[in-house]
Every structure is written in structure tokens, then in C-alpha cells.
Design an enzyme around this catalytic site. Sequence first.
Site, PDB file in Angstrom:
ATOM      1  N   CYS A 153       0.855  -1.189   0.000  1.00  0.00           N
ATOM      2  CA  CYS A 153       0.000   0.000   0.000  1.00  0.00           C
ATOM      3  C   CYS A 153       0.886   1.232   0.000  1.00  0.00           C
ATOM      4  O   CYS A 153       1.779   1.361   0.829  1.00  0.00           O
ATOM      5  CB  CYS A 153      -0.912  -0.004   1.217  1.00  0.00           C
ATOM      6  SG  CYS A 153      -2.017   1.416   1.274  1.00  0.00           S
ATOM      7  N   CYS A 210      -0.223   0.598  10.369  1.00  0.00           N
ATOM      8  CA  CYS A 210      -0.813  -0.486   9.577  1.00  0.00           C
ATOM      9  C   CYS A 210       0.262  -1.308   8.873  1.00  0.00           C
ATOM     10  O   CYS A 210       1.115  -0.761   8.176  1.00  0.00           O
ATOM     11  CB  CYS A 210      -1.788   0.102   8.555  1.00  0.00           C
ATOM     12  SG  CYS A 210      -2.559  -1.147   7.525  1.00  0.00           S
ATOM     13  N   ASN A 242      -5.079  -2.806  16.959  1.00  0.00           N
ATOM     14  CA  ASN A 242      -4.578  -4.171  17.115  1.00  0.00           C
ATOM     15  C   ASN A 242      -3.061  -4.100  17.093  1.00  0.00           C
ATOM     16  O   ASN A 242      -2.473  -3.723  16.080  1.00  0.00           O
ATOM     17  CB  ASN A 242      -5.069  -5.046  15.968  1.00  0.00           C
ATOM     18  CG  ASN A 242      -6.583  -5.201  15.993  1.00  0.00           C
ATOM     19  OD1 ASN A 242      -7.173  -5.425  17.045  1.00  0.00           O
ATOM     20  ND2 ASN A 242      -7.215  -5.044  14.837  1.00  0.00           N
ATOM     21  N   CYS A 282      -7.920  -6.086  11.381  1.00  0.00           N
ATOM     22  CA  CYS A 282      -7.578  -4.826  10.724  1.00  0.00           C
ATOM     23  C   CYS A 282      -6.121  -4.469  10.984  1.00  0.00           C
ATOM     24  O   CYS A 282      -5.679  -4.462  12.134  1.00  0.00           O
ATOM     25  CB  CYS A 282      -8.419  -3.688  11.273  1.00  0.00           C
ATOM     26  SG  CYS A 282     -10.148  -3.838  10.923  1.00  0.00           S
TER      27      CYS A 282
HETATM   28  N1  SAH Z   1      -6.703   1.903   2.587  1.00  0.00           N
HETATM   29  C1  SAH Z   1      -8.077   1.762   2.934  1.00  0.00           C
HETATM   30  C2  SAH Z   1      -8.487   0.323   3.057  1.00  0.00           C
HETATM   31  C3  SAH Z   1      -7.870  -0.426   4.212  1.00  0.00           C
HETATM   32  S1  SAH Z   1      -9.050  -0.502   5.450  1.00  0.00           S
HETATM   33  C4  SAH Z   1      -8.370   2.596   4.158  1.00  0.00           C
HETATM   34  O1  SAH Z   1      -7.448   3.177   4.722  1.00  0.00           O
HETATM   35  O2  SAH Z   1      -9.519   2.730   4.544  1.00  0.00           O
HETATM   36  C5  SAH Z   1      -8.231  -1.072   6.801  1.00  0.00           C
HETATM   37  C6  SAH Z   1      -8.791  -0.475   8.067  1.00  0.00           C
HETATM   38  O3  SAH Z   1      -8.060  -1.032   9.165  1.00  0.00           O
HETATM   39  C7  SAH Z   1      -8.570   1.009   8.093  1.00  0.00           C
HETATM   40  O4  SAH Z   1      -9.601   1.711   8.700  1.00  0.00           O
HETATM   41  C8  SAH Z   1      -7.283   1.053   8.890  1.00  0.00           C
HETATM   42  O5  SAH Z   1      -7.036   2.286   9.383  1.00  0.00           O
HETATM   43  C9  SAH Z   1      -7.523   0.003   9.942  1.00  0.00           C
HETATM   44  N2  SAH Z   1      -6.278  -0.440  10.576  1.00  0.00           N
HETATM   45  C10 SAH Z   1      -5.052  -0.441  10.045  1.00  0.00           C
HETATM   46  N3  SAH Z   1      -4.131  -0.883  10.921  1.00  0.00           N
HETATM   47  C11 SAH Z   1      -4.794  -1.196  12.049  1.00  0.00           C
HETATM   48  C12 SAH Z   1      -4.407  -1.737  13.306  1.00  0.00           C
HETATM   49  N4  SAH Z   1      -3.147  -2.063  13.570  1.00  0.00           N
HETATM   50  N5  SAH Z   1      -5.365  -1.943  14.234  1.00  0.00           N
HETATM   51  C13 SAH Z   1      -6.657  -1.648  13.962  1.00  0.00           C
HETATM   52  N6  SAH Z   1      -7.070  -1.154  12.790  1.00  0.00           N
HETATM   53  C14 SAH Z   1      -6.160  -0.921  11.838  1.00  0.00           C
END
Ligand code: SAH
Length: 348
Positions: free
Chosen positions: A116, A123, A299, A342
Site C-alpha cells: 500500500c 498499519c 490491534n 484490521c
Molecule cells: N486503505 C483503505 C483500506 C484499508 S481498510 C483505508 O485506509 O480505509 C483497513 C482499516 O483497518 C482502516 O480503517 C485502517 O485504518 C484500519 N487499521 C489499520 N491498521 C490497524 C491496526 N493495527 N489496528 C486496527 N485497525 C487498523
Amino acid sequence: MAKTKKTFILDIETDKLYSILKPFVKENYRVSQIIQWIYVKKILDFKLFSNISKDIRGNLESSFILRSFTDVIKEESILDGTIKYTFKTYDNKYIYAVCLNTEGKKTVCISTQVGCPISCKFCLSGKAKFMRNLSRGEILEEILYIENDIKERVCGVLFMGMGEPMLNYKNLTSVIKTLISKNEMNIGKRHITVSSMGIIPQIKNLANEMYGVRFALSLHATDDKQRKKIISNNFDTKITDLLNTCRYYLKKTKSRVTIEYILLKDFNDTSSDAHRLARLMKASNIVNPNVQVNLIPYNETNSFDYKSPLQVSILNFKKILKLNGITVNIREPKGLDIGAACGQLGQK
Ligand code: SAH
């Protein structure tokens, strides 16, 4: 004679199949039958297209392939039955999809890119180098593979896996058309959610093109400077403009919008953050039953220093939003034991 490369048939938009398959199939109704085999019956092998003549099947087989992934690893959570699929692409990259069990119904969370380019600071998906967009066919194959594997139709699709869907807009919308078409995958548009960190022109396009799918904004902060710290590649988009775009999406599509808000301990989980979020939403006129805030307690992964919020902060944040008339939900993590929740989809 050199072997020519076969075309991945899922990459071709279905309305274009009529002209592309002309050299193989004379009658249009035969092409419609082929579309049925591919997207309604989800058959993996041309040989099984039983109402198509043997000659045509043979010709299709020598020019096209129905699937592109070369390998798959499947992991199942013992906590909640969530299944994580790691697919190996034709060019030896790995992508992820997750099958979630919600009240007996299956929803899939799928990837749109390999890696990404946004690289949010919390993330895992952005940690791996961004390599490329997934093709229309590869995105659809994630869903078709899972349906074949679980021997069940999926009810909902979340574009919330690896990648930023709005940066792969053409393929995203081509996939959506096939998902919602009654003659193809026939998934209810209200059961499809596109999640984005917020690319305003594309969110507006998605609204204007009227697919009627749901939209989720990954907001995660209540102040532009704070947001920039965790989403540095944010195209300098302002929170107010993002929330106003949500209002545009709602008005235009009469669909629903989710505001996703990841809670990071001592970073954005305080009472003042909650009050600020409520104020911002009120100012943009998006406090109504069609807008829901999804609180996502962070998470933890080994790769970042952020910590999960305390339970008391989560409940306090929720309470403040609720008192301000905002619909709010705390997202339960799914498949934590297999790295399927997520933000856990990425190379470890
Ligand atoms: N790029 C898009 C699609 C990915 S969605 C977007 O940003 O919306 C993935 C979701 O999981 C997003 O809301 C992101 O912020 C969340 N996310 C990413 N890392 C995370 C983590 N470590 N713990 C909880 N949520 C997380």
C-alpha cells in the site's frame, strides 16, 4: 511454435466479452451462457461448461485462463472461525483476503493492491513496499476462490484489505459493476463497502457514478496535524473537507457512511478527541442515523510502537459520541490469532 500467453478472462469486463469472444462464439446468447458459468455458477474449468459445444470449449481453453493465483495458504482462527487466505499471484507476490463469519453469513474483506503506497504509521499493509495494483480479475478471483472453498455464496464484500482502493479506481469500479449485476455475482449493493483514507475526487466520482455501495472513511484523527503524523501521505487533505465529502456522498447516494476511527493509546483516545470529533461531525452536518462511527481499538503488531487503548478509554470515547447523538459501534477484532484483523494484513 512458441507458446503464446493466455488471457485471464476475469480481467475482461463482461460487456466487452461479447466482442472479444466473437472469434470463438458466434451467438450473443452463448456469450451470456459463458458469463453465467464464470460469475453465477463460478465454475473453474472450461470443460465443465456443459451447454457450450466441445469445440468452443477447446478454443476457449487454448486462449484463456479462468484463474491466475498460483498458490494459496489458508489459516483458520480457533477464536472465531475467521479464515485468512494468502494468495500467490502470477508474478510471485502475496496478497491477502479474509472471510468473516457474521451471524452465520459470510463477508469477505479483500485487497486491491500489492502493498500500500499510503503507509499509515500503524498499519502492517503499508510496511511492505508498494508494488502494483491488482487487476480486475485478481480482485474478483479473491472472492470467487473463497466462495468455491467454503462452498457458499458470500453476502457482503468489504474493500478493506491491503491497499488503497481509490488509487485503483478503474479496477475497483469494474469489480463493483460485476458484484452488483443481477446477471453476474448479484451481491446487494448495501452489502458492499469501499473503505478509503480519503481521496476526495475519487470519493465524489464513486458517489456520482451511483453504484449505491456504502462508503467508509478512515479518519483516525480530529486535528489535521495529528492526522498527518499517522497518515503522512494524506495528500494534504483537511479533515473538514473529508467530512464534507462524506455529506456529499450521503446526499448523492442515499447510502450509508461509516467513519472509521482507530483508537491509539494516549494519541487520539482522549475525551477532548471525542468531543472534537463530535464537533467536527456536527459542523459538517453528518450527525444522523445514516452515519456511524466505528471505533477500532488498535490491534498491536510487533512492528509499531503504538499501544492498544485501555478499555475505559474506549468506553469513554463511545459514551461521549453517543451523548452527542452519534451512532457509534466498537469494532470487535476478528481472527487475531492468525493475523487477520484490521491492520495485520502484511508481511510479518
Ligand atoms: N486503505 C483503505 C483500506 C484499508 S481498510 C483505508 O485506509 O480505509 C483497513 C482499516 O483497518 C482502516 O480503517 C485502517 O485504518 C484500519 N487499521 C489499520 N491498521 C490497524 C491496526 N493495527 N489496528 C486496527 N485497525 C487498523
